[in-house]
Scaffold this motif. Structure first.
Motif, short mmCIF file in Angstrom:
data_model
loop_
_atom_site.label_atom_id
_atom_site.label_comp_id
_atom_site.label_asym_id
_atom_site.label_seq_id
_atom_site.Cartn_x
_atom_site.Cartn_y
_atom_site.Cartn_z
N TYR A 298 0.76 -1.20 0.12
CA TYR A 298 0.00 -0.02 -0.10
C TYR A 298 0.73 1.31 0.21
CZ TYR A 298 -3.22 3.40 2.02
OH TYR A 298 -3.84 4.89 2.07
N TYR B 116 1.22 5.29 0.40
CA TYR B 116 -0.05 6.36 0.48
C TYR B 116 0.96 7.50 0.69
CZ TYR B 116 2.51 5.69 4.94
OH TYR B 116 3.65 5.57 5.82
N ALA C 197 -10.84 6.71 -2.58
CA ALA C 197 -11.20 6.88 -1.27
C ALA C 197 -12.36 6.17 -0.88
CB ALA C 197 -11.23 8.49 -0.83
N GLY D 52 -10.03 2.03 -1.07
CA GLY D 52 -9.45 2.17 0.00
C GLY D 52 -9.76 1.03 1.07
#
Ligand code: AMP
Length: 202
Positions: free
Chosen positions: A112, A114, A149, A153
């Motif tokens: 992941y 970010y 999102a 997500g």
């Protein structure tokens, strides 16, 4: 090695995916690229995919699976895969797990990447000047970040629960991000019998 890269647009998953593929010997499979190639085909399916992509909406799961499954199946038989941008929904994640089970393989990690939304937006707007991509416009970039999102997500807790999430800060220079991922994954590469760093990762 079998990995997936879970990252919002602009986090650098394409760059990192290519580097990780060169490093590990696994095949880099970029969902967006495969779908863009299909969208170029003069067919109803091609036009349908292009329409989703230009709006920054997710292409329906079944189409994505039809396009990705042959590439994943072939790569699984030859040294593994780095899935870049797939899965992006929970049904896709479940289908990916079912496919892996059918092929007799397991996923080693979900990486992941970010970064703060302001950083992602700035990078995407910078890239837009050069990319020529129809979905690199300010409005569509905003929409793609929202889609991540709201939908993709949710795969972060999904893979955390499965104990394979590797979270790496992507708000750093690309070489630092690559080194950070490799440090976290080097045990996996050793287990697969390859020499980490034996091929250029640039
Ligand atoms: P990317 O190149 O990863 O930024 O993806 C570009 C676009 O391709 C996305 O905005 C979606 O329209 C489509 N796409 C890529 N991967 C997927 C996926 N796994 N599921 C649905 N749509 C996807």
């Amino acid at each position: 090695m079998r990995l997936l890269l879970l990252a919002p647009p602009g986090a650098g998953k394409g760059t990192q995916g290519e580097r990780l593929a060169a490093w590990s010997g696994a095949r880099h499979i970029a969902a967006g690229d495969l779908l863009r190639a299909q969208a170029q085909v003069n067919s109803d399916l091609g036009r349908e995919i292009a329409a989703y992509q230009v709006r920054g909406d997710l292409v329906p799961d079944q189409i994505v699976l039809d396009v990705l499954t042959p590439a994943v199946t072939e790569a699984a038989a030859r040294g593994g895969y780095i899935l870049d941008g797939f899965p992006r929904t929970l049904p896709q994640a479940i289908a990916a797990a079912e496919l892996a089970a059918r092929l007799g393989v397991t996923l080693d990690a979900a990486v992941y990447l970010y970064a703060p939304e302001a950083v992602l937006t700035r990078r995407l707007l910078d890239r837009a000047r050069l990319s020529g991509r129809a979905d690199d416009t300010a409005d569509v970039i905003r929409h793609r970040l929202r889609v991540f999102a709201e939908t993709t997500g949710s795969l972060v807790p999904y893979y955390t629960e499965r104990g394979i999430l590797v979270a790496v800060d992507a708000d750093q220079p690309p070489d630092t991000v690559t080194a950070g991922i490799q440090a976290r994954l080097s045990g996996l590469v050793r287990a697969s019998g390859r020499q980490p760093g034996s091929r250029s990762c640039r």
